[in-house]
Design a protein around this motif. Structure first.
Motif, PDB file in Angstrom:
ATOM      1  N   UNK A  31       6.951   3.791   1.649  1.00  0.00           N
ATOM      2  CA  UNK A  31       7.634   4.804   2.467  1.00  0.00           C
ATOM      3  C   UNK A  31       7.073   4.845   3.878  1.00  0.00           C
ATOM      4  N   UNK A  32       5.738   4.797   3.973  1.00  0.00           N
ATOM      5  CA  UNK A  32       5.132   4.793   5.302  1.00  0.00           C
ATOM      6  C   UNK A  32       5.475   3.494   6.034  1.00  0.00           C
ATOM      7  N   UNK A  90       0.816  -1.212   0.000  1.00  0.00           N
ATOM      8  CA  UNK A  90       0.000   0.000   0.000  1.00  0.00           C
ATOM      9  C   UNK A  90       0.851   1.264   0.000  1.00  0.00           C
ATOM     10  N   UNK A  91       1.952   1.269   0.758  1.00  0.00           N
ATOM     11  CA  UNK A  91       2.760   2.494   0.858  1.00  0.00           C
ATOM     12  C   UNK A  91       4.120   2.140   1.459  1.00  0.00           C
TER      13      UNK A  91
END
Lengths: 231, 292
Positions: free
Chosen positions: B181-182, B178-179
């Protein structure tokens, strides 16, 4: 204590931060203000190791952070609430919180503490996080970061687009965290929110801190806000 | 043979095809979904699985069932290890850039093919089925092994689904998907996740190959068809959508089986390609994919 000393950073050939220095002490709220493009978010991303610095040092209680890979920075004790929340939208509230908990191996006590700060999230544990309201999403973003039990909490415009009651709730939560000794670095555009929370205000312009002032005797009409923020 | 039994036979052949295709395509879909890498070498991981299965069953003493069981364990582990190494040595260095990784995996596919040609040779070689059972239906007899392949594939797909939805590892993979970096900002070692997903995807292709190699034969060029069909399946189902991949594998597998039996395998491939073209024109994100 988080210390940034003369850091340079940017994206590719574009240098954004130019000798930026900042200190955030335990139990203090350091607000960072500046116009769009001044380098506030870039500074937070540099602290988190998401972009590389080309000069200067970033230390947490004397430990250099720049030598750590990005995924080790939160383990060192830094929690990050990014701009726009960046929740894992397809995951539930409970799963977002679990992601926060698994990093430092924290358990049920931390989860209960975090949910006690935001009781509304407890009612929505099985709900997909993308379906929460804006305020609830911001609560979850902060709750997820707090699951790390951070000694330093970085927040990037957490009140953006929220209704006043939600801003009050977030402000009260941050002040509670401050009282527990957490160092808070808050990037914020709302002058009223800054005046209500800050111990110090660092004004950033063109990639460096132009002025850091204690939050005593400042008002919405103070010259610094007009000079560095344009309000 | 009457039309009814003939159709049943075609559907059963299609189910075997669908089961193996689903395993292979889920691997490709996982890699794209989590890593955003279009793995052109996926068919060669399939081929490596089959070739290594031949080596294991050929050189392992004892009954065929034991050798085959060993191949089912050794092949995905070995191929997964090769994939993880490829990820660490090549894809990671390219920072998973979408265009660069396509070129790199094309290069990898040639390396794997030529390595197989060098050490395995140009001949197609059979692998013995672990058991020889013929199930007699009222109209025709059918291979018990082929039915076992369908159930084995279903069990493995169920395990993959449980892994993704019920385990901590699955949660980490989904968060990374989904992400990334996060995910890093919450302590997830994205590089390690990528290596594991690449290994898992390749391992699934290898398992599919081990299951099919007693029906087909192991050959150093056998990766082409599974790659083409896997791409067809993931494009129709929606890149990165596991549910879509399974549905599309069933549609393509069954239609391939039926059309191949009643008409010709070439016509089956032509129609599948036509279906892909129509999906790309009318629903580019695939049947179950989400718009970017």
């Amino acid at each position: 204590m988080l210390e940034l000393s003369n850091i340079n950073a940017g994206y590719g050939n574009v240098q954004v931060l130019r000798g930026l220095s900042l200190t955030a002490g335990p139990g203090q709220v350091t607000c960072v203000m500046g116009r769009n493009g001044a380098g506030k978010t870039t500074m937070l991303r540099a602290i988190m190791g998401q972009i590389s610095t080309t000069a200067g040092s970033i230390t947490l209680s004397g430990t250099p952070l720049q030598t750590l890979p990005a995924h080790e920075v939160p383990r060192a004790g830094i929690g990050y609430v990014p701009q726009g929340r960046r929740l894992f939208g397809e995951l539930t509230v409970a799963q977002n919180i679990e992601i926060g908990l698994m990093t430092r191996g924290k358990g049920r006590a931390t989860r209960d503490y975090v949910l006690s700060l935001f009781p509304r999230l407890r009612e929505r544990l099985s709900q997909r996080s993308s379906t929460l309201s804006g305020g609830e999403q911001q609560m979850l973003a902060i709750a997820r970061a707090l699951c790390l039990e951070p000694s330093v909490l970085l927040l990037d415009e957490p009140t953006e687009g929220l209704q006043p009651s939600m801003i009050t709730l977030i402000r009260d939560t941050l002040l509670t965290l401050k009282s527990t000794g957490v160092a808070i670095v808050l990037v914020e555009q709302r002058v009223d929110a800054v005046l209500a929370m800050a111990d110090h205000i660092a004004f950033v312009t063109a990639g460096s801190v132009a002025e850091t002032v204690p939050n005593t005797g400042l008002s919405t009409d103070s010259a610094q806000f007009k000079t560095y923020v344009g309000v | 043979m009457d039309f009814g039994p003939f159709l049943l036979l075609a559907l059963m052949e299609g189910m075997v095809m669908a089961a193996v295709l689903a395993l292979t395509a889920v691997g490709l879909s996982l890699v794209f979904g989590v890593m955003r890498v279009v793995n052109v070498a996926h068919g060669e991981f399939f081929m490596l699985g089959a070739v290594i299965a031949w080596f294991v069953t050929h050189f392992m003493p004892g009954p065929p069932a034991v050798a085959f069981a060993a191949a089912l364990v050794i092949c995905p582990l070995l191929v997964g290890g090769i994939a993880a190494l490829s990820d660490t040595l090549i894809l990671k260095r390219l920072n998973y850039d979408p265009e660069a990784t396509i070129v790199a995996t094309i290069g990898l596919s040639y390396i794997f093919q030529q390595t197989a040609l060098t050490f395995y040779g140009p001949d197609a070689r059979p692998v013995l089925a672990p058991f020889d059972l013929r199930i007699q239906l009222p109209w025709f007899g059918y291979s018990g092994y082929k039915i076992a392949v369908v159930f084995a594939a279903l069990a493995i797909l169920l395990a993959v689904w449980l892994l993704m939805t019920r385990t901590r590892a699955g949660l980490i993979m989904r968060a990374t998907q989904l992400d990334r970096n996060t995910a890093r900002a919450f302590g997830i070692n994205v590089d390690r996740v990528y290596a594991a997903v690449f290994a898992l995807g390749a391992g699934l292709a290898a398992v599919a190959a081990v299951l099919i190699v007693p029906i087909q034969q192991a050959h150093y060029l056998m990766g082409h068809d599974p790659l083409l069909l896997s791409f067809i399946v993931v494009i129709i189902g929606g890149l990165g959508s596991l549910r879509g991949t399974l549905v599309a594998a069933l549609v393509i597998g069954l239609s391939d089986g039926v059309i191949s039996v009643f008409f010709s395998p070439t016509l089956a491939k032509i129609l599948a390609t036509l279906l892909v073209a129509m999906v790309l024109v009318f629903r580019p994100q695939g049947l179950f994919g989400t718009k970017p």
